[in-house]
Write an enzyme that holds these catalytic residues in place. Sequence first.
Site, PDB file in Angstrom:
ATOM      1  N   SER A   1      -3.444  -5.872  -4.951  1.00  0.00           N
ATOM      2  CA  SER A   1      -2.297  -5.324  -5.190  1.00  0.00           C
ATOM      3  C   SER A   1      -1.238  -6.309  -5.727  1.00  0.00           C
ATOM      4  CB  SER A   1      -1.716  -4.767  -3.766  1.00  0.00           C
ATOM      5  OG  SER A   1      -2.361  -3.644  -3.308  1.00  0.00           O
TER       6      SER A   1
ATOM      7  N   GLY B   1       0.939  -1.216   0.007  1.00  0.00           N
ATOM      8  CA  GLY B   1      -0.093  -0.117  -0.072  1.00  0.00           C
ATOM      9  C   GLY B   1       0.863   1.147   0.045  1.00  0.00           C
ATOM     10  N   SER B   2       0.414   2.372   0.662  1.00  0.00           N
ATOM     11  CA  SER B   2       1.119   3.435   0.548  1.00  0.00           C
ATOM     12  C   SER B   2       2.603   3.583   1.010  1.00  0.00           C
ATOM     13  CB  SER B   2       0.399   4.526   1.730  1.00  0.00           C
ATOM     14  OG  SER B   2       1.018   5.688   1.639  1.00  0.00           O
ATOM     15  N   GLN B   3       2.920   2.928   2.310  1.00  0.00           N
ATOM     16  CA  GLN B   3       4.158   2.757   2.693  1.00  0.00           C
ATOM     17  C   GLN B   3       4.725   1.329   1.862  1.00  0.00           C
ATOM     18  OE1 GLN B   3       6.428   4.792   4.519  1.00  0.00           O
ATOM     19  NE2 GLN B   3       4.722   5.990   4.433  1.00  0.00           N
TER      20      GLN B   3
ATOM     21  N   GLU C   1      -8.494  30.283  -1.045  1.00  0.00           N
ATOM     22  CA  GLU C   1      -8.138  31.139  -0.047  1.00  0.00           C
ATOM     23  C   GLU C   1      -7.536  29.931   1.066  1.00  0.00           C
ATOM     24  OE1 GLU C   1      -7.325  33.788  -0.325  1.00  0.00           O
ATOM     25  OE2 GLU C   1      -6.406  33.789   1.489  1.00  0.00           O
TER      26      GLU C   1
ATOM     27  N   HIS D   1       5.391   2.331  12.005  1.00  0.00           N
ATOM     28  CA  HIS D   1       4.657   2.950  12.955  1.00  0.00           C
ATOM     29  C   HIS D   1       4.592   1.894  14.256  1.00  0.00           C
ATOM     30  CE1 HIS D   1       1.959   5.510  15.093  1.00  0.00           C
ATOM     31  NE2 HIS D   1       1.136   4.970  14.751  1.00  0.00           N
TER      32      HIS D   1
END
Length: 348
Positions: free
Chosen positions: A54, A27-29, A228, A109
Amino acid sequence: MAAKIYTNKDASLVPLKKKTLAVIGFGSQGHAHALNLKDSGLKVVIGLYKKSKSREVAKKLGFEVMDTADAVKAADVIFVAVPDTVIPEVYAKDIAPNLTAGKTILFSHGFAVLFGDLKLPKDINVILVAPKGPGHTVRSQFVDGKGVPGLIAIHQDATGKAKEIALSWARGIGATRAGVFETNFREETVTDLFGEQCVLCGGASALVKAGFEVLVEAGYQPEMAYFECLHELKLIVDLMNESGLAGMRFSVSETAEWGDVSVGPKIIDGSVKKRMQKQLKEIESGKFAKDWIQEYKNGYPRFNAIRKEEAAHQIEKTGEKLRSTMSWIKQKKLKKGASQASYVSSSK
Ligand SMILES: NC(=O)C1=CN([C@@H]2O[C@H](COP(=O)(O)OP(=O)(O)OC[C@H]3O[C@@H](n4cnc5c(N)ncnc54)[C@H](OP(=O)(O)O)[C@@H]3O)[C@@H](O)[C@H]2O)C=CC1
Ligand SMILES: CC(=O)[C@](C)(O)C(=O)O
């Protein structure tokens, strides 16, 4: 004493050169570490569950993909890159039974080690290599010849080589190009949870949405509100990253600086800091973790309901519209049901 910053001169790829590295999850990591390590000339295999979407993505990127248990058996260093709430069950079923003396298990983590009740054998290394940035940025920075700074921590050093391995992995993913420093699992876990809840994802999203809603509800165009409150936020934070609050204030107008220092503290007043301190205690006590793990076990009922609400927020529609009509940032397309690893810029 200031923490030592380890860079490429302090870290070598040699400790990992003759090793097999398993990345469990893509995945992401997971995809970022795997691709960066592979580009660093190291042997990487991917461990995934049978029905993972994946598998094909990883194979197309040139990886050998195995069932999780087989990847653990084959590897010397195992990176557990599955969601924090999933780690305990993956660990118990596929990882623990295949850990033999001298292997290294690596996390990005510390949540599962602190709160996941993992039964870690004493004869393995347990380390952390945590980039301080999203996985897709870990990959894009590496490809651009740079690196995302990170942290290392040693929970168990059974072989006397744990730190060497952590630094070698940090080099392999490009983190030591920027710099890493040593912490411990508890400090990384607590500060990361606090940051993502109260400042980064949580705090920033709430602030951006509130500002956007105030302007739109007052009758201003959503596009103006988006410019903004979200578009320009990146540019301001980039300046803070480059040269601190002072650097940002040097660059913005005096009018903006006066607004910053005279109005800002009234918007984010002492009550915000008090709520942050309360949340920090909930994280430190494990209350947040217990609630999050229970939410996962219940099948994410609250999480899915909120996700649905957030996806329908007007700021999202406004942003999609602006990103598709104005090319100021490399757009990334979120495809329904796609794997995290396939979240790539649409310009490719
Ligand atoms: N996201 C980030 O930028 C950061 C994450 N981390 C940490 O990295 C770790 C991974 O998080 P993240 O990369 O976000 O995870 P993602 O949710 O992005 O990816 C999870 C991966 O694990 C796979 N997976 C799920 N169940 C299993 C299983 N049973 N066996 C094998 N693979 C499985 C998923 O498969 P499928 O592809 O089929 O869904 C997916 O490939 C976590 O500990 C997280 O806290 C740390 C720093 C930043
Ligand atoms: C990128 C990062 O480290 C976060 C926000 O804490 C996370 O994705 O877990």
